[in-house]
Design a protein around this motif. Structure first.
Motif, mmCIF file in Angstrom:
data_model
loop_
_atom_site.group_PDB
_atom_site.id
_atom_site.type_symbol
_atom_site.label_atom_id
_atom_site.label_comp_id
_atom_site.label_asym_id
_atom_site.label_seq_id
_atom_site.Cartn_x
_atom_site.Cartn_y
_atom_site.Cartn_z
ATOM 1 N N LEU A 155 0.823 -1.202 0.000
ATOM 2 C CA LEU A 155 0.000 0.000 0.000
ATOM 3 C C LEU A 155 0.858 1.253 0.000
ATOM 4 O O LEU A 155 1.610 1.501 0.944
ATOM 5 N N LYS A 156 0.712 2.069 -1.066
ATOM 6 C CA LYS A 156 1.436 3.330 -1.179
ATOM 7 C C LYS A 156 0.536 4.457 -1.672
ATOM 8 O O LYS A 156 1.016 5.482 -2.155
ATOM 9 N N SER A 157 -0.773 4.258 -1.578
ATOM 10 C CA SER A 157 -1.740 5.297 -1.948
ATOM 11 C C SER A 157 -3.025 5.042 -1.172
ATOM 12 O O SER A 157 -3.141 4.061 -0.436
ATOM 13 N N ASP A 158 -4.008 5.928 -1.340
ATOM 14 C CA ASP A 158 -5.204 5.904 -0.495
ATOM 15 C C ASP A 158 -6.177 4.777 -0.812
ATOM 16 O O ASP A 158 -7.036 4.447 0.006
ATOM 17 N N VAL A 159 -6.090 4.188 -1.998
ATOM 18 C CA VAL A 159 -7.084 3.204 -2.421
ATOM 19 C C VAL A 159 -6.889 1.883 -1.687
ATOM 20 O O VAL A 159 -5.783 1.354 -1.630
ATOM 21 N N ILE A 160 -7.982 1.344 -1.145
ATOM 22 C CA ILE A 160 -7.921 0.018 -0.525
ATOM 23 C C ILE A 160 -9.333 -0.551 -0.454
ATOM 24 O O ILE A 160 -10.298 0.172 -0.195
ATOM 25 N N LEU A 161 -9.435 -1.846 -0.728
ATOM 26 C CA LEU A 161 -10.707 -2.568 -0.628
ATOM 27 C C LEU A 161 -10.449 -3.905 0.046
ATOM 28 O O LEU A 161 -9.310 -4.322 0.244
ATOM 29 N N GLY A 162 -11.551 -4.596 0.352
ATOM 30 C CA GLY A 162 -11.459 -5.968 0.792
ATOM 31 C C GLY A 162 -11.002 -6.182 2.219
ATOM 32 O O GLY A 162 -10.591 -7.282 2.577
ATOM 33 N N LEU A 163 -11.066 -5.150 3.059
ATOM 34 C CA LEU A 163 -10.673 -5.320 4.454
ATOM 35 C C LEU A 163 -11.890 -5.677 5.306
ATOM 36 O O LEU A 163 -13.012 -5.250 5.019
ATOM 37 N N ASP A 164 -11.653 -6.454 6.362
ATOM 38 C CA ASP A 164 -12.749 -6.698 7.288
ATOM 39 C C ASP A 164 -12.830 -5.545 8.287
ATOM 40 O O ASP A 164 -11.887 -4.768 8.450
ATOM 41 N N ALA A 211 -12.851 -5.389 11.542
ATOM 42 C CA ALA A 211 -11.919 -5.398 12.675
ATOM 43 C C ALA A 211 -10.547 -4.882 12.255
ATOM 44 O O ALA A 211 -9.913 -4.100 12.979
ATOM 45 N N THR A 212 -10.075 -5.304 11.097
ATOM 46 C CA THR A 212 -8.778 -4.837 10.603
ATOM 47 C C THR A 212 -8.813 -3.338 10.349
ATOM 48 O O THR A 212 -7.874 -2.609 10.714
ATOM 49 N N LEU A 213 -9.875 -2.866 9.734
ATOM 50 C CA LEU A 213 -10.002 -1.444 9.447
ATOM 51 C C LEU A 213 -10.000 -0.621 10.733
ATOM 52 O O LEU A 213 -9.313 0.411 10.822
ATOM 53 N N THR A 214 -10.735 -1.068 11.728
ATOM 54 C CA THR A 214 -10.777 -0.355 13.001
ATOM 55 C C THR A 214 -9.399 -0.324 13.662
ATOM 56 O O THR A 214 -8.963 0.721 14.169
ATOM 57 N N ARG A 215 -8.703 -1.455 13.634
ATOM 58 C CA ARG A 215 -7.364 -1.519 14.226
ATOM 59 C C ARG A 215 -6.419 -0.530 13.549
ATOM 60 O O ARG A 215 -5.659 0.179 14.215
ATOM 61 N N ASP A 242 -7.210 2.213 11.693
ATOM 62 C CA ASP A 242 -7.629 3.599 11.895
ATOM 63 C C ASP A 242 -7.300 4.080 13.307
ATOM 64 O O ASP A 242 -6.980 5.258 13.520
ATOM 65 N N ASP A 243 -7.357 3.170 14.262
ATOM 66 C CA ASP A 243 -7.075 3.541 15.648
ATOM 67 C C ASP A 243 -5.602 3.877 15.880
ATOM 68 O O ASP A 243 -5.265 4.479 16.911
ATOM 69 N N THR A 244 -4.728 3.499 14.960
ATOM 70 C CA THR A 244 -3.308 3.831 15.125
ATOM 71 C C THR A 244 -3.045 5.315 14.928
ATOM 72 O O THR A 244 -2.009 5.841 15.376
ATOM 73 N N GLY A 245 -3.953 6.006 14.239
ATOM 74 C CA GLY A 245 -3.769 7.431 13.973
ATOM 75 C C GLY A 245 -2.638 7.725 13.008
ATOM 76 O O GLY A 245 -2.166 8.864 12.928
ATOM 77 N N THR A 246 -2.201 6.714 12.245
ATOM 78 C CA THR A 246 -1.110 6.885 11.280
ATOM 79 C C THR A 246 -1.656 6.810 9.857
ATOM 80 O O THR A 246 -2.737 6.247 9.630
ATOM 81 N N PRO A 247 -0.926 7.349 8.876
ATOM 82 C CA PRO A 247 -1.361 7.255 7.477
ATOM 83 C C PRO A 247 -1.057 5.870 6.906
ATOM 84 O O PRO A 247 -0.253 5.719 5.983
ATOM 85 N N TRP A 248 -1.712 4.847 7.450
ATOM 86 C CA TRP A 248 -1.355 3.463 7.152
ATOM 87 C C TRP A 248 -1.568 3.088 5.684
ATOM 88 O O TRP A 248 -0.970 2.126 5.190
ATOM 89 N N ARG A 249 -2.389 3.847 4.972
ATOM 90 C CA ARG A 249 -2.646 3.519 3.565
ATOM 91 C C ARG A 249 -1.471 3.854 2.645
ATOM 92 O O ARG A 249 -1.396 3.318 1.536
ATOM 93 N N THR A 250 -0.585 4.726 3.066
ATOM 94 C CA THR A 250 0.393 5.286 2.129
ATOM 95 C C THR A 250 1.852 5.077 2.513
ATOM 96 O O THR A 250 2.746 5.544 1.803
ATOM 97 N N THR A 251 2.121 4.378 3.596
ATOM 98 C CA THR A 251 3.495 4.278 4.078
ATOM 99 C C THR A 251 4.295 3.148 3.436
ATOM 100 O O THR A 251 5.517 3.106 3.563
ATOM 101 N N GLY A 252 3.636 2.219 2.759
ATOM 102 C CA GLY A 252 4.335 1.072 2.217
ATOM 103 C C GLY A 252 4.587 -0.021 3.238
ATOM 104 O O GLY A 252 5.214 -1.033 2.933
ATOM 105 N N ARG A 253 4.075 0.153 4.447
ATOM 106 C CA ARG A 253 4.291 -0.851 5.502
ATOM 107 C C ARG A 253 3.354 -2.040 5.350
ATOM 108 O O ARG A 253 3.687 -3.166 5.755
ATOM 109 N N HIS A 254 2.171 -1.804 4.804
ATOM 110 C CA HIS A 254 1.152 -2.840 4.733
ATOM 111 C C HIS A 254 0.992 -3.354 3.306
ATOM 112 O O HIS A 254 1.353 -2.675 2.339
ATOM 113 N N ALA A 255 0.431 -4.547 3.199
ATOM 114 C CA ALA A 255 0.282 -5.172 1.885
ATOM 115 C C ALA A 255 -0.953 -6.046 1.858
ATOM 116 O O ALA A 255 -1.538 -6.370 2.904
ATOM 117 N N VAL A 256 -1.348 -6.434 0.643
ATOM 118 C CA VAL A 256 -2.473 -7.350 0.461
ATOM 119 C C VAL A 256 -2.137 -8.354 -0.634
ATOM 120 O O VAL A 256 -1.413 -8.047 -1.591
#
Length: 388
Positions: A350-359, A361-365, A367-381
């Motif tokens: 993930l390196k941009s705002d677009v994301i689908l297919g999350l459950d 619980a994962t989305l809440t977890r 969003d609760d981090t308060g970080t720009p998790w969609r764009t950092t390249g830390r997460h993947a699918v």
């Protein structure tokens, strides 16, 4: 197409705005530092930077080889601020204009010179790549399932977590919590059903990230999971590091000449596969178009329709596959990809705002981090949509 908002770059504080006002200026400096462009090219690049941040969209010169095509693609946009255009469209046009500014298409000394070539060459060379490729020597002793998992994980994460990490990681580390959706079992099941058929791979980046993609392709061919692999690349330099045919040849040669015995054998098999037609490298002007894959031209649609599976690598391909929109993240991946003419799989960091297919619980977890998790390249699918 859905009624979800199209992402644009005129929203203050947004990731898309940061690309134009922070990332592009830094990129321009790097390009002008990397090659000794003359005053004409440098001035054109500087004008593009000013226009794309504070000006309005201007069409390509009338004598540009694709001027007529871009006039159609930009119908209704010319003379309007860059931020009014969809982010995907404007970002694509920026890179097309950068090629024009550096003389890539014009007769002269800079014609055909990739402005990003120095970055690609630096990344592909060096002892660090040799060390990563040396990990291939440890694959033969692994159980088949773990070997396949290592190759898939390496292709997913690129050089964030290289093949060496994937092979040497302990059992509990091989599926990191940063993997937000994992359809890998479905991916392998779909590939098992593809035996004797063609699989398409739409490439993303060149350099170190292309190497594990090629190793994965070799695995598909040698294990009989595909009778033929069609590797799709860009027809011209695009988005800094996107792979072209030149980059594929450089990566295959890097494998062939690696000190690692296993890596050199992979490179040699790929070389032979290209000669025999088992690995076919293809391109099409649409791969540099500012459009989603929903708008595939008929000839390209027909090619993909004949595939058992089309595997999309990377963030940009994901954006084009599902549409560069502010989707509700719990939207099913299968819904957004139903338009595609074959079964699809996405390996995407993930390196941009677009994301689908999350459950939920994962989305809440996240969003609760308060970080720009969609764009950092830390997460993947790893997401799969079987043929319907």
């Amino acid at each position: 197409m859905p009624h979800t908002p199209v992402i644009r770059s005129d929203v203050p504080g947004s990731f898309a705005r940061g690309v134009f006002h922070e990332r592009h200026p830094a990129l321009v400096r790097q390009v002008l530092d990397a090659l000794p462009y003359g005053p004409t090219e440098r001035a054109a690049v500087e004008r593009l930077l000013v226009e794309s941040t504070t000006g309005v969209l201007e069409p390509l010169p009338a004598d540009a080889p694709d001027a007529a095509q871009w006039l159609r693609w930009g119908d209704g946009r010319w003379g309007k601020p860059w931020g009014d255009a969809p982010f995907l469209w404007a970002e694509s046009y920026f890179y097309r204009r950068l090629l024009d500014a550096t003389g890539y298409f014009r007769p002269g000394a800079w014609q055909g010179i990739d402005p990003f070539a120095p970055f690609k060459a630096t990344e592909l060379g060096g002892t660090a790549v040799d060390e990563e490729l040396a990990a291939l020597d440890g694959l033969d002793g692994l159980p088949q399932e773990r070997r396949a998992h290592a190759l898939l994980s390496s292709a997913l994460w690129g050089n964030r977590a290289d093949l060496g990490f994937r092979i040497t990681a302990r059992a509990g580390e091989t599926t990191p919590s940063d993997l937000l959706a994992d359809d890998s079992a479905l991916l392998w099941a779909t590939l098992e059903q593809a035996r004797g058929r063609r699989v398409c791979v739409v490439a993303d980046n060149a350099g170190r990230e292309l190497l594990p993609d090629l190793v994965l392709i070799d695995h598909l061919l040698t294990r009989g999971l595909a009778s033929q692999v069609g590797l799709y690349v860009k027809p011209q330099p695009y988005f800094v590091s996107d792979a072209t045919m030149t980059d594929v040849l450089a990566a295959v040669d890097r494998l062939r000449t690696a000190p690692s015995r296993a890596a050199s054998e992979v490179g040699e098999r790929l070389w032979q596969a290209m000669g025999a037609g088992a690995l076919v490298v293809r391109t099409h002007p649409f791969f540099c178009a500012p459009l989603p894959y929903h708008d595939l031209p008929a000839d390209l649609r027909a090619e993909f329709a004949g595939a058992a599976l089309t595997l999309f690598k990377g963030d940009l391909n994901y954006r084009r596959l599902v549409g560069d929109r502010l989707w509700p993240p719990t939207t099913p991946f299968t819904d957004a990809t139903a338009h595609f003419p074959s079964a699809v799989a996405a390996l995407r960091t993930l390196k941009s705002d677009v994301i689908l297919g999350l459950d939920t619980a994962t989305l809440t977890r996240l969003d609760d981090t308060g970080t720009p998790w969609r764009t950092t390249g830390r997460h993947a699918v790893i997401q799969v949509a079987p043929r319907r």
